[in-house]
Design a protein around this motif. Structure first.
Motif, short mmCIF file in Angstrom:
data_model
loop_
_atom_site.label_atom_id
_atom_site.label_comp_id
_atom_site.label_asym_id
_atom_site.label_seq_id
_atom_site.Cartn_x
_atom_site.Cartn_y
_atom_site.Cartn_z
N ILE A 197 -13.98 -12.73 -48.65
CA ILE A 197 -13.22 -11.93 -49.73
C ILE A 197 -13.85 -11.95 -51.22
CG2 ILE A 197 -11.00 -12.25 -51.05
CD1 ILE A 197 -9.90 -13.74 -48.44
N PHE A 198 -14.54 -13.04 -51.34
CA PHE A 198 -15.12 -13.13 -52.62
C PHE A 198 -16.62 -12.08 -52.65
CE2 PHE A 198 -12.94 -17.13 -51.81
CZ PHE A 198 -12.16 -16.91 -53.03
N VAL A 199 -17.07 -11.90 -51.43
CA VAL A 199 -18.09 -10.98 -51.26
C VAL A 199 -17.72 -9.70 -51.57
CG1 VAL A 199 -19.72 -9.80 -49.57
CG2 VAL A 199 -19.41 -12.28 -49.47
N ASP A 200 -16.38 -9.21 -51.25
CA ASP A 200 -16.16 -7.95 -51.61
C ASP A 200 -15.59 -7.94 -53.24
OD1 ASP A 200 -15.84 -7.04 -48.90
OD2 ASP A 200 -13.83 -7.75 -48.50
N PRO B 276 -26.68 -3.77 -53.10
CA PRO B 276 -27.04 -5.27 -52.84
C PRO B 276 -28.01 -5.43 -52.04
CG PRO B 276 -24.65 -4.78 -52.74
CD PRO B 276 -25.34 -3.36 -52.93
N GLU B 277 -28.18 -4.42 -51.07
CA GLU B 277 -29.22 -4.72 -49.95
C GLU B 277 -30.62 -4.95 -50.50
OE1 GLU B 277 -27.00 -2.23 -50.04
OE2 GLU B 277 -28.72 -0.40 -50.30
N SER B 278 -30.71 -4.52 -51.88
CA SER B 278 -31.97 -4.61 -52.51
C SER B 278 -32.39 -5.96 -52.82
CB SER B 278 -32.12 -4.12 -54.01
OG SER B 278 -31.07 -4.51 -54.63
N MET B 279 -31.33 -6.89 -52.82
CA MET B 279 -31.51 -8.36 -52.81
C MET B 279 -32.05 -9.36 -51.70
SD MET B 279 -31.21 -9.11 -56.07
CE MET B 279 -31.20 -7.52 -57.08
N LYS B 280 -32.17 -8.31 -50.56
CA LYS B 280 -32.39 -9.00 -49.26
C LYS B 280 -33.82 -10.05 -49.46
CE LYS B 280 -33.50 -7.80 -44.54
NZ LYS B 280 -33.60 -9.05 -43.94
N GLY B 281 -33.70 -11.16 -48.80
CA GLY B 281 -34.80 -11.90 -48.99
C GLY B 281 -34.83 -13.17 -50.04
N ILE C 171 -30.68 -18.21 -58.46
CA ILE C 171 -30.13 -16.75 -58.44
C ILE C 171 -29.24 -16.64 -59.59
CG2 ILE C 171 -28.69 -15.24 -57.20
CD1 ILE C 171 -29.51 -16.30 -54.65
N GLU C 172 -28.66 -17.66 -60.22
CA GLU C 172 -27.79 -17.63 -61.26
C GLU C 172 -28.71 -17.09 -62.65
OE1 GLU C 172 -27.74 -20.13 -59.01
OE2 GLU C 172 -25.90 -21.17 -59.06
N SER C 173 -29.81 -17.91 -62.66
CA SER C 173 -30.79 -17.64 -63.70
C SER C 173 -30.98 -16.17 -63.89
CB SER C 173 -31.98 -18.43 -63.91
OG SER C 173 -31.95 -19.71 -63.30
N TYR C 174 -31.46 -15.68 -62.64
CA TYR C 174 -31.72 -14.16 -62.47
C TYR C 174 -30.68 -13.40 -63.24
CZ TYR C 174 -36.13 -14.79 -59.96
OH TYR C 174 -37.55 -15.07 -59.77
N ILE C 175 -29.17 -13.57 -62.70
CA ILE C 175 -28.13 -12.84 -62.89
C ILE C 175 -27.82 -12.97 -64.35
CG2 ILE C 175 -25.56 -12.61 -62.60
CD1 ILE C 175 -26.14 -13.80 -59.63
N ASN C 176 -27.76 -13.97 -64.85
CA ASN C 176 -27.46 -14.29 -66.51
C ASN C 176 -28.72 -13.50 -67.33
OD1 ASN C 176 -24.90 -15.01 -66.47
ND2 ASN C 176 -25.49 -17.07 -66.45
N ASP C 177 -29.85 -13.65 -66.77
CA ASP C 177 -30.93 -12.96 -67.62
C ASP C 177 -30.60 -11.54 -67.69
OD1 ASP C 177 -33.41 -12.92 -68.83
OD2 ASP C 177 -34.66 -12.21 -67.08
N CYS C 178 -30.42 -11.06 -66.34
CA CYS C 178 -30.04 -9.29 -66.17
C CYS C 178 -28.88 -9.09 -67.25
CB CYS C 178 -29.71 -9.07 -64.92
SG CYS C 178 -31.30 -8.70 -64.10
N ARG C 179 -27.88 -9.93 -67.28
CA ARG C 179 -26.59 -9.52 -67.97
C ARG C 179 -27.06 -9.57 -69.54
NH1 ARG C 179 -22.06 -9.34 -66.20
NH2 ARG C 179 -21.21 -10.06 -68.09
N ASP D 63 -19.09 -15.18 -56.86
CA ASP D 63 -18.79 -14.06 -56.16
C ASP D 63 -20.18 -13.34 -56.16
OD1 ASP D 63 -16.00 -14.39 -56.33
OD2 ASP D 63 -15.68 -12.56 -57.71
N MET D 64 -20.70 -13.15 -57.07
CA MET D 64 -22.17 -12.70 -56.93
C MET D 64 -23.00 -13.40 -56.34
SD MET D 64 -23.62 -9.59 -57.77
CE MET D 64 -22.55 -9.05 -59.04
N LEU D 65 -22.95 -14.66 -56.30
CA LEU D 65 -23.68 -15.53 -55.41
C LEU D 65 -23.63 -15.33 -54.10
CD1 LEU D 65 -23.70 -19.10 -57.21
CD2 LEU D 65 -25.67 -17.58 -57.20
N ALA D 66 -22.42 -15.09 -53.57
CA ALA D 66 -21.93 -14.86 -52.35
C ALA D 66 -22.49 -13.52 -51.68
CB ALA D 66 -20.39 -14.95 -51.98
N LEU D 67 -22.24 -12.51 -52.65
CA LEU D 67 -22.76 -11.24 -52.11
C LEU D 67 -24.50 -11.14 -52.12
CD1 LEU D 67 -22.53 -8.10 -51.77
CD2 LEU D 67 -22.63 -7.86 -54.34
N ILE D 68 -25.13 -11.78 -52.81
CA ILE D 68 -26.63 -11.77 -52.96
C ILE D 68 -27.13 -12.74 -51.81
CG2 ILE D 68 -28.60 -12.64 -53.88
CD1 ILE D 68 -27.41 -11.47 -56.78
#
Ligand code: HEC
Ligand code: HEC
Ligand code: HEC
Lengths: 267, 157
Positions: free
Chosen positions: A63-66, A90-95, A113-121, A139-144
Motif C-alpha cells: 500500500i505504501f508503494v502505491d 520509478p523503474e529507472s531506479m532499478k538496481g 537511498i534517503e540521502s539521494y532522495i533528500n539531495d534531489c529534493r 513510502d519512497m524507500l519502498a517504491l525504490i
C-alpha cells in the motif's frame, strides 16, 4: 517439559509473483567466516508472517508503494518539479537498492537511498528535505527498493568504501550501553536462539524497508538500528549520523549475496 | 573521564545507626566471581525474586533463561543455559556474584551485569535511547539482587 530450545530458521522458499527471491546464500569472502551461511530475516519469522510476504495482495507494505508512486508523480518545491520530471518512471531506479549504501567517490560521503532522495529534493527541486522517519520518505524507500526486488545485494567494501566499512565493523562489534551488548552478540553469536519470544535472526538488511505488523508501518534499516541500540540501555546514534551510515553500509555488506526483498513483512 | 571501579575493595558501609549495611555497587568484593556478603544487608525474598526474574523492566532473566521451576512464565529465551539445578551447582555467594556481575565468573559473557554503575560505552538513560550519566543507577537494586538470588536458591533438582 515444553521448552522451545534453539530453533533452526525455516527452510522455506520465498516465491513472489512466480519468481524466487534468494533467502539463503554463501557468505562473501570479506566476512572471513563470521557466518557460515547467510539467511534472510524472512526465514526466522513464523509461517503466517512468511506467507503474508509471499503475496503482494496480502503484503500491507505494498500500500505504501502505491503512495510512493503518487508522490513520485507529484510536483513539489519552488521549481515545480516531480521525481518523474527528471527520472521518468520509478523503474529507472532499478538496481540501486542492491548497491547502496555506497560512498560517493567525489564527496567521500556515504549515500543511502534517503540521502539521494533528500539531495534531489533540496538541491534540484527547491523542496524541503523529508524527515528520516517521515511517511513520505519510507513510502519512497519502498517504491525504490521494489524496483530491485530479487537482485542480489552487492555493496562495495573496498576503494572509497574501505574506511567506512572499517568504521561500521568496529561499531558492529562494540558492546554498547548498560547491558553491554553488541550487534554481534545477538545477531552473530545467537541467531537461531530466542530472546524471550523473539527468534533472533542474523539482523540482515536485505528486506528493508520492512512492514512491521506490530507497528503497522514501514521501518527503515536505520530506524531498526535505533531500536536495537536503545534495547541495550545505550544512548543511540541518530538516523543519518556518520556512525549509522557506516553501520548501514557494513551491515548491508554482510548480506552481499542475499536478494533485495522489496518490502518485507516482519512481526 | 573513566571512573575508577574499586573492585576488590571492601568499602562496606557499616554506618553506625543505619538499620542495614548496604554495599555500594562500586564496593562489591568479588572472590573468584563470588560475593559473600548480602548486598542489602538483609535476606532476599524469593517471591519478589521471581518478579525480578520475570519482569522485562527489572532482571528480565527470562529473556535468556528457562527452567522447569519458571515454566509458568511464558516464552523463556534460549540465549543462556537452562537454570535447572543452579542451586546445586552454585553456592549462594557464587549466585550473588553471577547476578551482580557475571563477567567476573564468565569472562566476556553476554549476560549483563546487574549491579554495576560505570565503565560503559555510550551509557543510556535506561531504555529511553537518551544519554545517561555515570554512575548510572544499577539495573537492579541491592535488595532486588538479594531477592533474585533467594529465588535462584530454590532451583534444586
Ligand atoms: C531536477 C531534476 C531532478 C529531480 C526533480 C529529481 N532528481 Fe533525482 N537525480 C537527478 C540527477 C541529475 C541525479 C544524478 C545525480 C548524480 O549522479 O550525482 C539524480 C539521482 C537520484 C538518485 C540516485 C540514483 C542513482 O542511480 O545514482 C535517486 C535515488 C533519486 N535521484 C531520487 C529522486 C526522487 C525520489 C526524486 C523526487 C522526490 C528526485 N530524485 C527528483 C535529478 C533529479
Ligand atoms: C539484545 C539483542 C539485540 C542486539 C544487541 C541487537 N539486536 Fe537487532 N534485533 C534484535 C531482535 C530481537 C530483533 C527482531 C528479531 C530478528 O529479526 O532478529 C532484531 C532485528 C534486527 C534487524 C531486522 C532484521 C529483519 O530481517 O527484519 C536488524 C537489521 C538488526 N536487528 C540489526 C541490528 C544491529 C545493526 C545491531 C547493533 C547496532 C543490533 N541489531 C543489535 C535484538 C538485538
Ligand atoms: C542476555 C542474556 C542473559 C540475561 C538477560 C541473563 N543471563 Fe544469565 N547467563 C547468560 C549466559 C549466556 C550464561 C552462560 C555463561 C556463559 O557461558 O557466558 C548465563 C549464566 C547464568 C547462570 C549460571 C548458569 C548455570 O550454570 O546454572 C545463572 C545462575 C544465571 N545466568 C542467572 C541469571 C539471572 C538470575 C538473570 C537475571 C537477573 C540472568 N541470568 C540474566 C545469559 C543471560
Amino acid at each position: 517439559f515444553a521448552f522451545a530450545g534453539h530453533a533452526e530458521p525455516a527452510n522455506d522458499t520465498l516465491i513472489i509473483d512466480g519468481s524466487e527471491i534468494i533467502t539463503r546464500a554463501a557468505p562473501a569472502a570479506h566476512l572471513d567466516g563470521a557466518l557460515t551461511e547467510l539467511i534472510s530475516g524472512w526465514q526466522f519469522r513464523d509461517t503466517e508472517t512468511r506467507a503474508i510476504q509471499m503475496d503482494d495482495f496480502d503484503n500491507p507494505g505494498m500500500i505504501f508503494v502505491d503512495r510512493g508512486i503518487d508522490s513520485w508523480n507529484t510536483a513539489d518545491g519552488t521549481d515545480g518539479k516531480s521525481c518523474a520530471s527528471c527520472h521518468e518512471g520509478p523503474e529507472s531506479m532499478k538496481g540501486l537498492r542492491a548497491v547502496t549504501p555506497r560512498v560517493d567517490a567525489k564527496s567521500g560521503k556515504v549515500m543511502n537511498i534517503e540521502s539521494y532522495i533528500n539531495d534531489c529534493r533540496t538541491t534540484r527541486m527547491g523542496a524541503e528535505a523529508w524527515g528520516d522517519k517521515a511517511e513520505a520518505m519510507t513510502d519512497m524507500l519502498a517504491l525504490i527498493s521494489l524496483q530491485s526486488r530479487g537482485e542480489l545485494v552487492n555493496v562495495a567494501v573496498d576503494g572509497a568504501a574501505a574506511p567506512i566499512y572499517a568504521q561500521g565493523k568496529e561499531i558492529y562489534y562494540t558492546r554498547y550501553g548498560q547491558l553491554e551488548l553488541s550487534c554481534a552478540n545477538c545477531h552473530e553469536d545467537n541467531n537461531g536462539n530466542y530472546i524471550r519470544s523473539d527468534h533472533l535472526s542474523q539482523g540482515q538488511t536485505n528486506g528493508f524497508p520492512v512492514y512491521r505488523l506490530k507497528d503497522a508501518k514501514l521501518t527503515s534499516a536505520q530506524g531498526r538500528f535505533v531500536g536495537c541500540v536503545r534495547d541495550t540501555r545505550a544512548e543511540t546514534f541518530k538516523i543519518g549520523s556518520d556512525e549509522f551510515n557506516a553501520l548501514e553500509l557494513y551491515v548491508a555488506s554482510r548480506g552481499n549475496g542475499l536478494a533485495v526483498e522489496g518490502v518485507s513483512v516482519r512481526n | 573521564m573513566m571512573r575508577q571501579i574499586l573492585i576488590g575493595m571492601t568499602v562496606s558501609a557499616f554506618c553506625a545507626g543505619a538499620a542495614v549495611a548496604q554495599v555500594a555497587p562500586e564496593a562489591v568484593a568479588f572472590t573468584e566471581g563470588a560475593v559473600e556478603q548480602s548486598l542489602s544487608g538483609a535476606a532476599g525474598n524469593p517471591e519478589e525474586g521471581k518478579k525480578v526474574f520475570a519482569t522485562a523492566g527489572l532482571g528480565n532473566c527470562v529473556a535468556c533463561h528457562a527452567a522447569e521451576i519458571t515454566k509458568d512464565i511464558p516464552f523463556p529465551g534460549t540465549v543462556g543455559p537452562t537454570l535447572d539445578g543452579a542451586a546445586d551447582r552454585w553456592s549462594e555467594a557464587q549466585l550473588r556474584g553471577l547476578v551482580a556481575n557475571a563477567k567476573m565468573t564468565f569472562d566476556g559473557t553476554i549476560m549483563p551485569s546487574f549491579y554495576k554503575t560505570s565503565g560503559y560505552i555510550r551509557p543510556g538513560d535506561a531504555y529511553t535511547g537518551k544519554a545517561g550519566t555515570e554512575p548510572l543507577p544499577p539495573v537492579l537494586s541491592a535488595q532486588q539482587v538479594e531477592d533474585v538470588v533467594a529465588y535462584l536458591m530454590t532451583f534444586k533438582e
